[in-house]
Design an enzyme around this catalytic site. Structure first.
Site, PDB file in Angstrom:
ATOM      1  N   CYS A 187       0.811  -1.222   0.000  1.00 11.93           N
ATOM      2  CA  CYS A 187       0.000   0.000   0.000  1.00 11.93           C
ATOM      3  C   CYS A 187       0.844   1.272   0.000  1.00 11.93           C
ATOM      4  O   CYS A 187       0.610   2.189  -0.804  1.00 11.93           O
ATOM      5  CB  CYS A 187      -0.974  -0.009   1.169  1.00 11.93           C
ATOM      6  SG  CYS A 187      -0.204   0.139   2.803  1.00 11.93           S
TER       7      CYS A 187
ATOM      8  N   HIS B 114      -2.395   1.170   7.022  1.00 17.27           N
ATOM      9  CA  HIS B 114      -2.774   1.096   5.605  1.00 17.27           C
ATOM     10  C   HIS B 114      -3.013   2.501   5.063  1.00 17.27           C
ATOM     11  O   HIS B 114      -3.433   3.400   5.795  1.00 17.27           O
ATOM     12  CB  HIS B 114      -4.042   0.258   5.432  1.00 17.27           C
ATOM     13  CG  HIS B 114      -4.393   0.004   3.985  1.00 17.27           C
ATOM     14  ND1 HIS B 114      -3.634  -0.816   3.181  1.00 17.27           N
ATOM     15  CD2 HIS B 114      -5.401   0.479   3.211  1.00 17.27           C
ATOM     16  CE1 HIS B 114      -4.180  -0.843   1.977  1.00 17.27           C
ATOM     17  NE2 HIS B 114      -5.249  -0.062   1.959  1.00 17.27           N
TER      18      HIS B 114
ATOM     19  N   HIS C 214      -6.049   1.598  -4.277  1.00 12.77           N
ATOM     20  CA  HIS C 214      -5.000   1.172  -3.343  1.00 12.77           C
ATOM     21  C   HIS C 214      -4.526  -0.232  -3.679  1.00 12.77           C
ATOM     22  O   HIS C 214      -5.117  -0.938  -4.494  1.00 12.77           O
ATOM     23  CB  HIS C 214      -5.522   1.216  -1.901  1.00 12.77           C
ATOM     24  CG  HIS C 214      -6.633   0.241  -1.616  1.00 12.77           C
ATOM     25  ND1 HIS C 214      -6.933  -0.214  -0.359  1.00 12.77           N
ATOM     26  CD2 HIS C 214      -7.540  -0.374  -2.441  1.00 12.77           C
ATOM     27  CE1 HIS C 214      -7.955  -1.043  -0.390  1.00 12.77           C
ATOM     28  NE2 HIS C 214      -8.348  -1.160  -1.640  1.00 12.77           N
TER      29      HIS C 214
END
Length: 251
Positions: A160, A211, A223
């Site tokens: 990510c 994240h 993402h």
């Protein structure tokens, strides 16, 4: 007396060697999550929860404690998962191709075509897009790139924070490598009502970020989600059970 001391020293060296061998052996094992399970900060079901792991995730096992495996999450965060929820597999050693992503401002001295001057057409307005929309358009080119823990390649594999770092690097914005550091050090905070395309969205538990995603507008993000999936577009709120911690603007 000296012989006895040497014997004791030799025994200690053998024990240390055996411990080191076991440690390296554990580092090449992975555990595949067989069902959604709680993750704890200690090897105790009564301890503080770190969050959840989800079926199909591949986690690096670094130690065994009683009925738990100590595993590493994305930001090298050590948590403990019950052994019954992991299927242990041997990880094949592979050499990651270290791909250095660089941007330069070098001007290539190539012959340029002669441009003819064209008078502007009256009444025609140029459609201007924001820098954030440019970021979103560029990020969408990499939909389908596989998730790869620690990856920095927008075509071969990213996690990510590697995805956000490399996308913004294209526009001269240098982000920190981890999602936690990006939230702590990059950009300025905005509210949900102020969200614009190109803003960063951060998720996690108990105030700890784990994240990051790029907001693309209309309540959606792009993402690199979790192991086993690829770069994709999803609703803003869809990140398993991890709540949104905050938003940052970096362009």
């Amino acid at each position: 007396m000296r012989g006895k001391q040497l014997g004791i020293l030799g025994g200690l060296l053998i024990a240390m060697t055996m411990f080191t061998t076991n440690l390296f052996a554990s580092e090449i094992e992975i555990g595949v999550v067989t069902q959604k399970s709680s993750a704890y900060y200690s090897a105790d079901v009564l301890g503080e929860k770190a969050g959840y792991v989800f079926e199909g995730e591949s986690l690096t096992i670094v130690e065994e404690v009683d009925g738990f495996y100590g595993v590493l999450l994305e930001e090298d965060e050590l948590v403990y998962v019950e052994k019954s929820c992991l299927q242990v597999e041997q990880l094949e050693e592979e050499k990651d191709e270290a791909e250095e992503v660089t941007t330069t401002n070098e001007v290539v001295n190539e012959p340029q075509p002669v441009k003819e001057e064209v008078a502007p057409i009256p009444k025609k307005e140029e459609v201007k897009i924001s820098k954030g929309e440019e970021v979103v358009a560029y990020a969408k080119q990499f939909i389908g790139t596989p998730y790869r823990s620690g990856g920095n390649s927008l075509t071969k594999g990213v996690d990510c924070s590697g995805f956000t770092q490399q996308v913004f690097l294209k526009f001269g914005v240098k982000l920190q490598r981890s999602s936690r550091s990006q939230y702590a050090s990059n950009g300025k905070k905005v509210t949900k009502d102020q969200l614009q395309p190109g803003d960063l969205v951060f998720y996690g538990y108990n105030g700890s970020v784990n994240h990051v995603a790029i907001y693309i507008g209309n309540g959606q993000i792009i993402h690199a989600p979790v192991p086993g999936k690829s770069v994709c577009i999803e609703p803003l709120w869809q990140r398993g059970c991890a709540p949104i911690i905050g938003y940052k603007r970096v362009v």
